[in-house]
Design a protein around this motif. Structure first.
Motif, short mmCIF file in Angstrom:
data_model
loop_
_atom_site.label_atom_id
_atom_site.label_comp_id
_atom_site.label_asym_id
_atom_site.label_seq_id
_atom_site.Cartn_x
_atom_site.Cartn_y
_atom_site.Cartn_z
N ALA A 1 0.84 -1.20 0.00
CA ALA A 1 0.00 0.00 0.00
C ALA A 1 0.87 1.25 0.00
O ALA A 1 2.02 1.23 0.46
CB ALA A 1 -0.90 0.01 1.23
N THR A 2 0.32 2.34 -0.51
CA THR A 2 0.98 3.64 -0.36
C THR A 2 0.78 4.09 1.08
O THR A 2 -0.36 4.13 1.57
CB THR A 2 0.38 4.67 -1.33
OG1 THR A 2 0.54 4.21 -2.67
CG2 THR A 2 1.08 6.02 -1.16
N VAL A 3 1.86 4.40 1.76
CA VAL A 3 1.78 4.84 3.15
C VAL A 3 1.89 6.36 3.18
O VAL A 3 2.86 6.95 2.68
CB VAL A 3 2.89 4.20 4.00
CG1 VAL A 3 2.79 4.68 5.45
CG2 VAL A 3 2.80 2.67 3.94
N TRP A 4 0.88 6.99 3.76
CA TRP A 4 0.81 8.44 3.89
C TRP A 4 0.96 8.83 5.36
O TRP A 4 0.62 8.04 6.25
CB TRP A 4 -0.53 8.97 3.39
CG TRP A 4 -0.86 8.65 1.96
CD1 TRP A 4 -1.44 7.52 1.49
CD2 TRP A 4 -0.62 9.49 0.82
NE1 TRP A 4 -1.60 7.60 0.13
CE2 TRP A 4 -1.10 8.80 -0.31
CE3 TRP A 4 -0.07 10.76 0.67
CZ2 TRP A 4 -1.03 9.34 -1.59
CZ3 TRP A 4 0.00 11.30 -0.61
CH2 TRP A 4 -0.48 10.59 -1.72
N ALA A 5 1.42 10.04 5.60
CA ALA A 5 1.53 10.53 6.98
C ALA A 5 1.28 12.03 7.01
O ALA A 5 1.60 12.75 6.05
CB ALA A 5 2.91 10.22 7.55
N ALA A 6 0.69 12.49 8.11
CA ALA A 6 0.44 13.92 8.28
C ALA A 6 0.33 14.26 9.75
O ALA A 6 -0.05 13.42 10.58
CB ALA A 6 -0.84 14.34 7.55
#
Length: 317
Positions: A237-242
């Protein structure tokens, strides 16, 4: 000897930084509830099959409401009464031990995009309204052909507790989340599925990630995941963070200390270059504001679920 102050600093800052305005609201999960009815695993997302599941769980909620009222807990009974509304849709419900739920917001049978929300600390039946409100806001942002599932499938730690500093609760929760997502992908194989993981929930998602067929794993307001790099999550999966600029979790020391009785802390900051996630703009809200209507973070979370690029979304080197 310098290690002792470091340990104390970690414990103090994690506890203080993650504290939510409602951190004192979650009470001990001592309100009794009956065991839920045994339901066969879902094999189809056909409307009739889902409606039968929703109806069975509605009866379980009503039984839990009756038990809570008889116990004298009016607050819990009122929360359950609202959950038993015929317009609400639950794929699972268990009122014991603080509560386990998976509520669908939207039409799952028709959904082409599905977001599964995984909550952090201090989430239980007593604070469920706040969690559900975020799911409703995200569903409204996504529009038709989308469904949001508010997954409260584990006993979340209390913010002001030792459990919030270790991955013990997450280790128990990760297999349950993994099983839930695998069953969901089994009945909705053509849908685009994203995991949205808030705060301590990001530790749960990291543990569940290996092998899951999801498009995105989004870590927001995260204290860390327990792994040092996205490679440790073993996911395609594409791992996103914010992290929003007003989130107090920014003050958490990103350490992972192995003590004789437990491992404390969650390691690398997910928004750092070292972690390797795609970082996107989460605006200026606080730790509890990521799904607030009208917020930059909500808009960007909806973009990710929809398969479009959020503002500020780029890959670290």
């Amino acid at each position: 000897m310098a290690f002792r102050p470091r340990r104390a600093l970690l414990a103090a800052l994690v506890t203080a930084s993650v504290a939510l305005p409602v951190s004192g609201a979650a009470r001990p999960s001592a309100v009794p509830a009956p065991a839920p009815p045994h339901l066969a695993p879902l094999t189809s997302a056909a409307p009739a099959v889902l409606d039968a599941q929703y109806a069975a769980n509605r009866e379980g909620i009503r039984a839990a409401e009756f038990t809570a009222a008889r116990h004298g807990d009016r607050r819990r009974a009122a929360a359950l009464r609202a959950m038993a509304d015929p317009a609400r849709r639950f794929l699972l419900f268990d009122g014991r031990d603080g509560g386990r739920t998976a509520e669908v917001v939207g039409d799952l049978s028709r959904a082409e995009r599905i977001a599964v929300l995984v909550p952090g600390s201090d989430t239980s039946l007593d604070t469920y309204g706040r969690f559900r409100a975020g799911a409703v806001a995200l569903r409204q942002e996504l529009g038709d052909r989308a469904a949001v599932i508010a997954w409260l499938g584990y006993r979340t730690p209390r913010t002001l507790s030792p459990e919030a500093l270790t991955d013990g609760r997450a280790a128990d929760a990760a297999p349950r989340l993994g099983d839930f997502v695998r069953r969901l992908t089994g009945i909705k194989p053509g849908a685009r599925l994203s995991l949205l993981c808030h705060s301590y929930g990001s530790v749960v998602c990291a543990g569940a990630a290996p092998g899951l067929r999801v498009a995105d794993i989004v870590l927001y307001g995260s204290p860390g995941t327990g792994v040092g790099h996205i490679g440790g999550m073993r996911t395609r999966a594409t791992v996103w963070a914010a992290r929003s600029t007003g989130d107090r979790i920014a003050g958490v020391p990103h350490l992972r200390l192995r003590l004789p009785f437990a491992t404390v802390g969650f390691g690398t900051d997910p928004v750092s270059e070292r972690f390797g996630a795609r970082v996107f703009d989460a605006g200026a809200g606080g730790h509890s504001d990521y799904l607030k209507p009208g917020s930059t973070s909500l808009e960007n979370l909806a973009r990710i679920v929809s398969g479009t690029t959020p503002t500020g979304g780029g890959r670290h080197a």
